[in-house]
Write a protein that holds these residues in place. Structure first.
Motif, mmCIF file in Angstrom:
data_model
loop_
_atom_site.group_PDB
_atom_site.id
_atom_site.type_symbol
_atom_site.label_atom_id
_atom_site.label_comp_id
_atom_site.label_asym_id
_atom_site.label_seq_id
_atom_site.Cartn_x
_atom_site.Cartn_y
_atom_site.Cartn_z
ATOM 1 N N ALA A 65 -2.421 -38.051 -29.135
ATOM 2 C CA ALA A 65 -2.780 -37.749 -27.749
ATOM 3 C C ALA A 65 -1.856 -38.482 -26.779
ATOM 4 C CB ALA A 65 -4.240 -38.127 -27.493
ATOM 5 N N GLN A 66 -1.573 -39.736 -27.064
ATOM 6 C CA GLN A 66 -0.689 -40.513 -26.190
ATOM 7 C C GLN A 66 0.723 -39.931 -26.174
ATOM 8 O OE1 GLN A 66 -1.188 -44.370 -27.952
ATOM 9 N NE2 GLN A 66 -2.988 -44.880 -26.728
ATOM 10 N N SER A 67 1.187 -39.492 -27.342
ATOM 11 C CA SER A 67 2.516 -38.898 -27.440
ATOM 12 C C SER A 67 2.598 -37.603 -26.632
ATOM 13 C CB SER A 67 2.862 -38.617 -28.904
ATOM 14 O OG SER A 67 4.085 -37.924 -29.019
ATOM 15 N N LEU A 68 1.558 -36.777 -26.708
ATOM 16 C CA LEU A 68 1.523 -35.530 -25.941
ATOM 17 C C LEU A 68 1.516 -35.809 -24.443
ATOM 18 C CD1 LEU A 68 -0.939 -33.002 -27.635
ATOM 19 C CD2 LEU A 68 1.504 -32.730 -27.238
ATOM 20 N N ALA A 69 0.724 -36.790 -24.038
ATOM 21 C CA ALA A 69 0.641 -37.143 -22.619
ATOM 22 C C ALA A 69 2.012 -37.550 -22.088
ATOM 23 C CB ALA A 69 -0.367 -38.266 -22.415
ATOM 24 N N THR A 70 2.758 -38.274 -22.895
ATOM 25 C CA THR A 70 4.105 -38.692 -22.492
ATOM 26 C C THR A 70 5.055 -37.500 -22.449
ATOM 27 O OG1 THR A 70 3.761 -40.880 -23.476
ATOM 28 C CG2 THR A 70 6.038 -40.207 -23.079
ATOM 29 N N ARG A 71 4.992 -36.674 -23.494
ATOM 30 C CA ARG A 71 5.915 -35.535 -23.596
ATOM 31 C C ARG A 71 5.732 -34.549 -22.439
ATOM 32 N NH1 ARG A 71 5.215 -31.451 -28.463
ATOM 33 N NH2 ARG A 71 4.503 -33.379 -29.441
ATOM 34 N N ALA A 123 -9.708 -35.338 -24.272
ATOM 35 C CA ALA A 123 -9.706 -34.215 -23.331
ATOM 36 C C ALA A 123 -9.427 -34.698 -21.910
ATOM 37 C CB ALA A 123 -11.038 -33.475 -23.391
ATOM 38 N N ALA A 124 -10.008 -35.840 -21.537
ATOM 39 C CA ALA A 124 -9.767 -36.405 -20.204
ATOM 40 C C ALA A 124 -8.291 -36.777 -20.031
ATOM 41 C CB ALA A 124 -10.656 -37.629 -19.984
ATOM 42 N N LEU A 125 -7.691 -37.297 -21.082
ATOM 43 C CA LEU A 125 -6.281 -37.686 -21.018
ATOM 44 C C LEU A 125 -5.371 -36.466 -20.907
ATOM 45 C CD1 LEU A 125 -4.006 -39.830 -21.302
ATOM 46 C CD2 LEU A 125 -4.199 -39.560 -23.783
ATOM 47 N N LEU A 126 -5.745 -35.351 -21.558
ATOM 48 C CA LEU A 126 -4.834 -34.218 -21.696
ATOM 49 C C LEU A 126 -5.239 -32.981 -20.901
ATOM 50 C CD1 LEU A 126 -4.315 -34.508 -25.565
ATOM 51 C CD2 LEU A 126 -2.734 -35.280 -23.789
ATOM 52 N N HIS A 127 -6.308 -33.062 -20.099
ATOM 53 C CA HIS A 127 -6.818 -31.838 -19.471
ATOM 54 C C HIS A 127 -5.823 -31.187 -18.509
ATOM 55 C CE1 HIS A 127 -7.737 -34.677 -16.193
ATOM 56 N NE2 HIS A 127 -7.876 -33.633 -15.393
ATOM 57 N N GLU A 128 -4.885 -31.964 -17.958
ATOM 58 C CA GLU A 128 -3.895 -31.410 -17.033
ATOM 59 C C GLU A 128 -2.528 -31.211 -17.682
ATOM 60 O OE1 GLU A 128 -5.269 -32.567 -12.535
ATOM 61 O OE2 GLU A 128 -3.887 -33.944 -13.534
ATOM 62 N N ILE A 129 -2.501 -31.156 -18.988
ATOM 63 C CA ILE A 129 -1.221 -31.016 -19.689
ATOM 64 C C ILE A 129 -0.502 -29.722 -19.297
ATOM 65 C CG2 ILE A 129 -2.125 -29.822 -21.744
ATOM 66 C CD1 ILE A 129 -0.433 -31.678 -23.454
ATOM 67 N N SER A 138 0.991 -25.132 -11.859
ATOM 68 C CA SER A 138 -0.251 -25.688 -11.313
ATOM 69 C C SER A 138 -1.303 -24.607 -11.107
ATOM 70 C CB SER A 138 0.030 -26.397 -9.977
ATOM 71 O OG SER A 138 0.581 -25.486 -9.038
ATOM 72 N N ARG A 139 -0.862 -23.382 -10.959
ATOM 73 C CA ARG A 139 -1.788 -22.264 -10.807
ATOM 74 C C ARG A 139 -2.330 -21.905 -12.196
ATOM 75 N NH1 ARG A 139 -2.931 -18.489 -6.948
ATOM 76 N NH2 ARG A 139 -3.622 -16.438 -7.654
ATOM 77 N N GLY A 140 -3.637 -21.925 -12.333
ATOM 78 C CA GLY A 140 -4.235 -21.639 -13.643
ATOM 79 C C GLY A 140 -3.979 -22.738 -14.651
ATOM 80 N N VAL A 141 -3.909 -23.990 -14.166
ATOM 81 C CA VAL A 141 -3.593 -25.112 -15.057
ATOM 82 C C VAL A 141 -4.539 -25.181 -16.244
ATOM 83 C CG1 VAL A 141 -4.966 -26.701 -13.630
ATOM 84 C CG2 VAL A 141 -3.239 -27.622 -15.165
ATOM 85 N N GLN A 142 -5.823 -24.831 -16.024
ATOM 86 C CA GLN A 142 -6.789 -24.928 -17.121
ATOM 87 C C GLN A 142 -6.440 -23.973 -18.264
ATOM 88 O OE1 GLN A 142 -7.370 -23.690 -14.159
ATOM 89 N NE2 GLN A 142 -8.445 -21.735 -14.324
ATOM 90 N N ARG A 143 -5.942 -22.773 -17.920
ATOM 91 C CA ARG A 143 -5.555 -21.819 -18.975
ATOM 92 C C ARG A 143 -4.321 -22.329 -19.721
ATOM 93 N NH1 ARG A 143 -6.492 -18.394 -14.681
ATOM 94 N NH2 ARG A 143 -4.252 -18.025 -14.386
ATOM 95 N N HIS A 144 -3.367 -22.866 -18.987
ATOM 96 C CA HIS A 144 -2.151 -23.386 -19.628
ATOM 97 C C HIS A 144 -2.471 -24.590 -20.523
ATOM 98 C CE1 HIS A 144 -0.214 -20.621 -17.013
ATOM 99 N NE2 HIS A 144 -0.271 -21.367 -15.921
ATOM 100 N N SER A 145 -3.345 -25.462 -20.031
ATOM 101 C CA SER A 145 -3.730 -26.632 -20.835
ATOM 102 C C SER A 145 -4.406 -26.197 -22.127
ATOM 103 C CB SER A 145 -4.672 -27.537 -20.032
ATOM 104 O OG SER A 145 -4.004 -28.119 -18.931
#
Length: 508
Positions: free
Chosen positions: A326-332, A372-378, A384-391
């Motif tokens: 999860a940390q690696s994804l957040a950074t990437r 999920a809290a860490l990565l919800h805005e991935i 930024s439009r439809g961020v939830q679908r992209h995440s």
């Protein structure tokens, strides 16, 4: 006798944990029971049962009743070896056949009546990672290594160094599936072997160039199929290095099979239950040797279940690979870490206040909400439009090392519905997680996100949450909401959104 008793009474016993790993494979079911003491894993007991679960997959990827029953009967036998184990000390993973079977849920639900532990269907990449972990903990050699594991329905290929896997793939070719496809009638012909080897090389076209470019110093094979072939190779030539097999050995074994003409006439020194899938295993390995230009392969007894055991040791020592993933994804994906921290703190506060009333206690659910809290805005990396679908899309399709399939799907669902409208028909049905539990986790994360919509530190005051079945009330300090008309409007809209899940949100 008294002196001996006194001598033993002076020995301090180290704290130990007994653990078990069960691999529900396409060819065999493997159970390993071990104890963890002083950070090391000591194998105590093994059970191996030939099931050939993949034999029951039809052309529509439905598992036959007969194959299911074979599997369930085997689980009845295995259950005796892990009776009384604590839930956190048993891990059951299922591979290719239950990944493919459209009616896998039927088998898993029946298995729940036999084993009171969750069955995790893991992805091919996750299977490969765990296989490599098992080998890395038991094989001592320097430099990069290629690990090949031939299963009943798939074959995994991993290049790694030390304990780190660098390249992983799972290809849909296995000794049971290839037996059904090329040697179903038991007849062993040159033409059948040629077709099987060609099919294996066609699969390997997906990876051979990348693997050859990265390279390796040592080639290691795991699984019962490779073990049997290495043993036969040793019997062919006394000067052959012990525990190794070469392409010439494989060709000789292929020729012996062709000379026999039929499985029932095959006179080779392997166990009776290995004979039916031997030709398929030899064919796959010839294809692997040719495509990856392998000269010799060494056998290792460690495989998936050992990898699961060693990972359990890491989990018990609180070094969870999922946290690193999860940390690696957040950074990437350049996640806004400050906002993620705000959402994380609020989400866990909501969880702590809701868990008793909603009966959702358990470290696993707390962890899933944290990730999920860490990565919800991935998904902001896309738009930024439809961020939830992209995440949701990213988390569903990216390699999430350490997560089983259901955990990954749940994580993607939480991210997919962290804001905007809820669509219950798009929330999948899980085997591991109750549907109402999933709804509760979605609600908690959504509120954690909503209450931090201002993206400011020290904006949100302390609050209290009251829970009553499908009702949730948030109580803020007096007059706080009256000065926050936009937050009030957001909460009103959220109450409307949550109504589609039959949950009532109120606030004051």
């Amino acid at each position: 006798m008294t002196e001996l008793s006194e001598a033993f009474s002076k020995i301090d016993a180290r704290p130990t944990t007994q653990v078990a790993a069960l691999d529900i494979g396409s060819n065999s079911f493997h159970l390993v029971v071990a104890r963890i003491v002083a950070g090391s894993v000591q194998i105590l007991h093994r059970v191996k049962q030939k099931v050939r679960l993949a034999d029951g997959l039809d052309k529509h990827n439905r598992l036959s009743d007969e194959a299911m029953q074979r599997g369930l009967d085997t689980l009845q036998i295995i259950a005796q070896s892990i009776k009384g184990f604590e839930p956190d000390t048993v891990r059951i993973v299922a591979t290719y056949t239950l990944r493919k079977a459209k009616n896998a849920k039927d088998f898993i639900q029946a298995a729940k009546q036999i084993l009171p532990y969750p069955i995790e269907v893991i992805s091919g990449i996750e299977e490969a990672r765990l296989i490599y972990s098992g080998v890395a903990h038991t094989v001592q050699n320097n430099g990069q290594r290629l690990v090949v594991d031939i299963g009943g329905g798939s074959t995994e290929f991993i290049i790694g160094e030390g304990f780190e896997s660098k390249m992983m793939r799972s290809l849909q070719m296995g000794c049971v599936s290839y037996t059904k496809r090329f040697f179903a009638d038991g007849i062993l012909t040159s033409g059948a072997f040629k077709k099987a080897v060609t099919a294996a090389q066609q699969e390997l076209e997906l990876i051979d160039a990348k693997y050859l470019k990265l390279g390796w110093r040592h080639c290691i094979g795991t699984s019962g199929t490779i073990k049997a072939i290495v043993f036969l190779a040793q019997s062919l030539n006394e000067t052959n290095p012990e525990g190794f097999v070469s392409l010439d050995n494989l060709k000789t074994l292929r020729d012996k099979c062709i000379s026999a003409g039929h499985i029932k006439d095959l006179k080779l020194a392997v166990t009776e239950d290995r004979i039916p899938v031997l030709a398929a295993g030899i064919s796959i390995l010839i294809g692997v040797f040719k495509s990856l230009k392998i000269t010799t392969m060494e056998y290792s007894a460690a495989a998936l279940r050992e990898g699961v055991l060693y990972e359990m040791e890491e989990h018990l020592a609180h070094h969870d690979i999922r946290e690193r993933t999860a940390q690696s994804l957040a950074t990437r994906y350049d996640v806004d870490v400050d906002q993620a921290k705000r959402v994380h703190l609020t989400t866990l506060e909501l969880y702590n206040q809701c868990k008793k009333g909603w009966k959702i206690g358990g470290q696993q659910y707390r962890n899933l909400l944290s990730w999920a809290a860490l990565l919800h805005e991935i998904g902001l990396q896309i738009n930024s439009r439809g961020v939830q679908r992209h995440s949701g899309y990213i988390l569903q399709n990216v390699d999430l090392h350490g997560f089983n399939q259901e955990q990954q799907i749940l994580l993607s669902v939480l991210a997919r519905f962290h804001r905007k409208k809820l669509r219950p028909d798009e929330i999948p049905e899980f085997w591991q997680f109750d549907s109402d539990l999933v709804n509760k986790l979605i609600i908690i994360l959504r509120l954690g996100v909503l209450l931090n919509i201002k993206r400011q530190d020290d904006f949100l005051p302390e609050f209290k949450v009251l829970i009553e079945e499908k009702k949730l009330q948030i109580i803020f300090p007096e007059q706080w909401l009256s000065n926050k008309p936009i937050i009030s409007a957001d909460l009103a809209r959220e109450a409307d959104y949550l109504s589609v899940l039959n949950y009532k949100l109120s606030y004051s």
